[in-house]
Design an enzyme around this catalytic site. Sequence first.
Site, PDB file in Angstrom:
ATOM      1  N   HIS A 128      71.071  -1.542 -88.725  1.00  0.00           N
ATOM      2  CA  HIS A 128      71.412  -1.903 -89.701  1.00  0.00           C
ATOM      3  C   HIS A 128      71.472  -0.909 -91.253  1.00  0.00           C
ATOM      4  O   HIS A 128      72.317  -0.806 -91.547  1.00  0.00           O
ATOM      5  CB  HIS A 128      70.755  -3.380 -90.721  1.00  0.00           C
ATOM      6  CG  HIS A 128      71.175  -4.765 -89.449  1.00  0.00           C
ATOM      7  ND1 HIS A 128      72.029  -5.182 -89.361  1.00  0.00           N
ATOM      8  CD2 HIS A 128      70.018  -5.325 -89.247  1.00  0.00           C
ATOM      9  CE1 HIS A 128      71.295  -5.928 -89.057  1.00  0.00           C
ATOM     10  NE2 HIS A 128      70.739  -6.219 -88.518  1.00  0.00           N
ATOM     11  N   ASP A 165      71.939  -7.965 -80.171  1.00  0.00           N
ATOM     12  CA  ASP A 165      71.406  -8.304 -80.773  1.00  0.00           C
ATOM     13  C   ASP A 165      71.950  -9.806 -81.266  1.00  0.00           C
ATOM     14  O   ASP A 165      74.005  -9.945 -81.773  1.00  0.00           O
ATOM     15  CB  ASP A 165      70.991  -7.532 -82.172  1.00  0.00           C
ATOM     16  CG  ASP A 165      70.579  -7.956 -82.923  1.00  0.00           C
ATOM     17  OD1 ASP A 165      68.853  -8.017 -82.800  1.00  0.00           O
ATOM     18  OD2 ASP A 165      70.057  -8.267 -84.235  1.00  0.00           O
ATOM     19  N   HIS A 167      72.346 -10.604 -84.541  1.00  0.00           N
ATOM     20  CA  HIS A 167      73.349  -9.570 -86.176  1.00  0.00           C
ATOM     21  C   HIS A 167      73.838  -8.682 -85.781  1.00  0.00           C
ATOM     22  O   HIS A 167      74.154  -7.495 -84.858  1.00  0.00           O
ATOM     23  CB  HIS A 167      71.999  -9.093 -86.850  1.00  0.00           C
ATOM     24  CG  HIS A 167      70.800 -10.429 -87.309  1.00  0.00           C
ATOM     25  ND1 HIS A 167      69.395 -10.452 -86.668  1.00  0.00           N
ATOM     26  CD2 HIS A 167      70.847 -11.773 -88.064  1.00  0.00           C
ATOM     27  CE1 HIS A 167      68.740 -11.654 -86.593  1.00  0.00           C
ATOM     28  NE2 HIS A 167      69.464 -12.250 -87.939  1.00  0.00           N
ATOM     29  N   ASP A 249      66.538 -11.401 -80.393  1.00  0.00           N
ATOM     30  CA  ASP A 249      66.237 -12.596 -81.175  1.00  0.00           C
ATOM     31  C   ASP A 249      67.954 -12.981 -80.230  1.00  0.00           C
ATOM     32  O   ASP A 249      68.307 -13.659 -81.892  1.00  0.00           O
ATOM     33  CB  ASP A 249      66.695 -11.874 -82.600  1.00  0.00           C
ATOM     34  CG  ASP A 249      67.199 -10.981 -83.397  1.00  0.00           C
ATOM     35  OD1 ASP A 249      68.741 -10.361 -82.220  1.00  0.00           O
ATOM     36  OD2 ASP A 249      67.473  -9.744 -84.609  1.00  0.00           O
TER      37      ASP A 249
HETATM   38 ZN   LIG Z   1      69.215  -8.534 -85.414  1.00  0.00          ZN
END
Ligand SMILES: [Zn+2]
Length: 310
Positions: A128, A165, A167, A249
């Site tokens: 991120h 991931d 996200h 995750d």
């Molecule tokens: Zn993540």
Amino acid sequence: MTASVAFISHADCGRHDTGWNHPEHVGRLRAIPRALRNEFDLYEALQHLEGRHATPDELALAHEPSYLKVVEALARQGGGRLDADTIESEGSWDAATAGAGCVLDAVDLSLSGKAVRSFSAVRPPGHHALRASGMGFCLFGNIAIAAHYARRNKGLDRVLIVDWDVHHGNGTQALVEQDPDIRFVSMHQWPWYPGTGPADDRGPHDNVWNVPMPAARPREEYVSAFLTAVDTASAGFTPDLVFISAGFDSLAGDPLGGFTLEMDDVSRLTREMVSRAAQWCGGRVVSALEGGYVPERLGEAAVAHMRALR
Ligand SMILES: [Zn+2]
């Protein structure tokens, strides 16, 4: 025949102290060697290596030098907050430079053949982080920095980054999308944090494949959507090195995601990437930890991942 696989980490990654109430705490990393100790054959087969610290010049392959100074100064003054959920402690500069440096070492090891494949157990995570700001627990874009290092410092023509991931790897996308010889595939829950990564965001050079997926679908849907995107992204594009943003995750039960993957899927996705890398580039795969917020599951997944990297 099994390849020589490295398990790369750095003691300083444990010095990024976010507190035990923060989901991205040091217990995540500690869970990996704990899980590995129960797998004696795998433990013995891996090369256990301590990475190096990335230099400011290397970090500047993806980040503004002024931002690097902000991160360093905040750590030197004892820590503080970069955004609502991105924290620094006194040890965070050393942790984050070590996290990035482990992945740079992984590139060197892969290209020299000393460890064609590796998994870097690092924190803070990276995908991120933006050019001039931290975000979403991430300080530096570990994988993006390493991709630019592979291209510019090591002269590779083409690299592929895949990110499973839960996200969106918005930081990785932002840091690599200007280079058409880096292709990026991200599968992520949608709608979900950070809110970016629709399928029609292909980047300025059509070199990005975003795969937004609803939560709570049957496992196989995620696996097949991811592999389809990888095959689309690699059509007519033979990478010289494959990077994996290994976020765990995306496993069922993670408090920060709603995907349903199980350990078998981690093994399957890893094996599928290894077999593609074997056809493309002598099997070169550099994988680094991103998310994963149930430490026991994270440890088990890292073991399944490393077993499948062999
Ligand atoms: Zn993540």
